[in-house]
Scaffold this active site. Structure first.
Site, PDB file in Angstrom:
ATOM      1  N   ARG A 165      -2.345   0.842   1.699  1.00  0.00           N
ATOM      2  CA  ARG A 165      -3.162   1.042   0.483  1.00  0.00           C
ATOM      3  C   ARG A 165      -4.216  -0.062   0.363  1.00  0.00           C
ATOM      4  O   ARG A 165      -5.352   0.192  -0.017  1.00  0.00           O
ATOM      5  CB  ARG A 165      -2.277   1.060  -0.767  1.00  0.00           C
ATOM      6  N   ARG A 180     -12.536   2.634   2.832  1.00  0.00           N
ATOM      7  CA  ARG A 180     -13.453   3.287   1.883  1.00  0.00           C
ATOM      8  C   ARG A 180     -14.687   2.426   1.632  1.00  0.00           C
ATOM      9  O   ARG A 180     -15.784   2.942   1.440  1.00  0.00           O
ATOM     10  CB  ARG A 180     -12.718   3.584   0.576  1.00  0.00           C
ATOM     11  N   ASN A 225     -13.890  10.213  -0.429  1.00  0.00           N
ATOM     12  CA  ASN A 225     -13.580   8.791  -0.183  1.00  0.00           C
ATOM     13  C   ASN A 225     -12.808   8.586   1.120  1.00  0.00           C
ATOM     14  O   ASN A 225     -12.003   7.681   1.261  1.00  0.00           O
ATOM     15  CB  ASN A 225     -12.827   8.192  -1.387  1.00  0.00           C
ATOM     16  N   PHE A 257     -10.946  16.533 -12.549  1.00  0.00           N
ATOM     17  CA  PHE A 257     -11.497  16.620 -11.198  1.00  0.00           C
ATOM     18  C   PHE A 257     -10.624  17.423 -10.230  1.00  0.00           C
ATOM     19  O   PHE A 257     -10.928  17.498  -9.047  1.00  0.00           O
ATOM     20  CB  PHE A 257     -11.739  15.210 -10.630  1.00  0.00           C
ATOM     21  N   GLU A 291       4.688  14.327   0.188  1.00  0.00           N
ATOM     22  CA  GLU A 291       3.427  14.665   0.862  1.00  0.00           C
ATOM     23  C   GLU A 291       3.646  14.967   2.352  1.00  0.00           C
ATOM     24  O   GLU A 291       3.039  15.886   2.904  1.00  0.00           O
ATOM     25  CB  GLU A 291       2.437  13.514   0.700  1.00  0.00           C
ATOM     26  N   HIS A 338      -6.807   9.384   2.285  1.00  0.00           N
ATOM     27  CA  HIS A 338      -5.747   9.315   1.276  1.00  0.00           C
ATOM     28  C   HIS A 338      -4.575   8.571   1.897  1.00  0.00           C
ATOM     29  O   HIS A 338      -4.331   8.690   3.095  1.00  0.00           O
ATOM     30  CB  HIS A 338      -5.311  10.740   0.892  1.00  0.00           C
ATOM     31  N   TYR A 393      -1.645  17.683  -4.279  1.00  0.00           N
ATOM     32  CA  TYR A 393      -2.275  16.918  -5.372  1.00  0.00           C
ATOM     33  C   TYR A 393      -1.714  17.316  -6.744  1.00  0.00           C
ATOM     34  O   TYR A 393      -2.407  17.172  -7.747  1.00  0.00           O
ATOM     35  CB  TYR A 393      -3.790  17.126  -5.332  1.00  0.00           C
ATOM     36  N   THR A 423     -10.017   3.510  -4.866  1.00  0.00           N
ATOM     37  CA  THR A 423     -10.240   4.970  -4.826  1.00  0.00           C
ATOM     38  C   THR A 423     -11.720   5.314  -4.917  1.00  0.00           C
ATOM     39  O   THR A 423     -12.202   6.228  -4.251  1.00  0.00           O
ATOM     40  CB  THR A 423      -9.487   5.642  -6.005  1.00  0.00           C
TER      41      THR A 423
HETATM   42  P1  CMP Z   1      -6.714  10.198  -3.209  1.00  0.00           P
HETATM   43  O1  CMP Z   1      -6.220   8.875  -2.806  1.00  0.00           O
HETATM   44  O2  CMP Z   1      -6.721  11.289  -2.216  1.00  0.00           O
HETATM   45  O3  CMP Z   1      -5.851  10.675  -4.464  1.00  0.00           O
HETATM   46  C1  CMP Z   1      -6.344  11.516  -5.461  1.00  0.00           C
HETATM   47  C2  CMP Z   1      -7.803  11.769  -5.306  1.00  0.00           C
HETATM   48  O4  CMP Z   1      -8.461  12.238  -6.459  1.00  0.00           O
HETATM   49  C3  CMP Z   1      -8.509  10.461  -5.016  1.00  0.00           C
HETATM   50  O5  CMP Z   1      -8.206  10.020  -3.727  1.00  0.00           O
HETATM   51  C4  CMP Z   1      -9.964  10.844  -5.228  1.00  0.00           C
HETATM   52  O6  CMP Z   1     -10.504  11.484  -4.095  1.00  0.00           O
HETATM   53  C5  CMP Z   1      -9.803  11.841  -6.359  1.00  0.00           C
HETATM   54  N1  CMP Z   1     -10.175  11.259  -7.648  1.00  0.00           N
HETATM   55  C6  CMP Z   1      -9.501  10.374  -8.356  1.00  0.00           C
HETATM   56  N2  CMP Z   1     -10.134  10.113  -9.525  1.00  0.00           N
HETATM   57  C7  CMP Z   1     -11.235  10.869  -9.514  1.00  0.00           C
HETATM   58  C8  CMP Z   1     -12.293  11.038 -10.441  1.00  0.00           C
HETATM   59  N3  CMP Z   1     -12.325  10.376 -11.611  1.00  0.00           N
HETATM   60  N4  CMP Z   1     -13.279  11.886 -10.112  1.00  0.00           N
HETATM   61  C9  CMP Z   1     -13.229  12.561  -8.938  1.00  0.00           C
HETATM   62  N5  CMP Z   1     -12.227  12.447  -8.025  1.00  0.00           N
HETATM   63  C10 CMP Z   1     -11.249  11.594  -8.322  1.00  0.00           C
END
Ligand code: CMP
Length: 135
Positions: free
Chosen positions: A88, A105, A115, A60, A129, A118, A52, A94
């Site tokens: 996607r 989701r 969620n 976050f 990744e 990924h 990440y 997200t």
């Molecule tokens: P993911 O697709 O795994 O990619 C990055 C992750 O960050 C996303 O899913 C969420 O789980 C997390 N994420 C993105 N934006 C936020 C936010 N504003 N607050 C909390 N978690 C976030």
């Protein structure tokens, strides 16, 4: 014209704990994608931070790393036509509460961090990744 691509999905700890691994993978198989590689594992803080990295300056980030390390996850490489963009679309917004019904989701997610799944957002992300997960 076909555009054969690979992408990576990671079923997050909430998806694993809810027993959704089979259902989620079936969605991609039903859509005609091939499962090319599959791994059950748990992130450590170092690999989660690298995974990440793009979010390392976000508010976050610590919560995200802690959550993704909190339990078992499943990494899966999926291959098929336009895999990156189609997968996607199939996983949805997200923020789970804004994800459409019929998306993964939208059907199973509860939060923003939690969620369910990924998926890589580009060829570059897929390469980076998938190296972290599959060496
Ligand atoms: P993911 O697709 O795994 O990619 C990055 C992750 O960050 C996303 O899913 C969420 O789980 C997390 N994420 C993105 N934006 C936020 C936010 N504003 N607050 C909390 N978690 C976030």
């Amino acid at each position: 014209m076909s555009n054969l691509e690979k992408t990576l999905i990671v079923i997050k700890p909430d998806g694993f704990k809810k027993g959704l691994v089979g259902k989620i993978i079936s969605r991609f198989e039903d859509r005609g994608f091939q499962i090319v590689n599959l791994k059950l594992f748990q992130f450590d803080v170092d690999s989660a931070g690298r995974f990440y990295e793009a979010h390392k300056d976000k508010h976050f980030f610590d919560e995200l790393v802690s959550f993704i390390c909190s339990g078992n996850t499943v990494g899966c490489i999926i291959e098929g036509n336009n895999a990156i963009s189609t997968v996607r679309l199939m996983i949805g917004n997200t923020k789970s509460t804004e994800a459409l019904p019929g998306t993964i989701r939208g059907d199973y997610g509860t939060g923003f961090t939690d969620n369910i799944i990924h998926a890589s957002d580009s060829v570059e992300s897929f390469i980076k990744e998938s190296k972290i997960i599959f060496n």
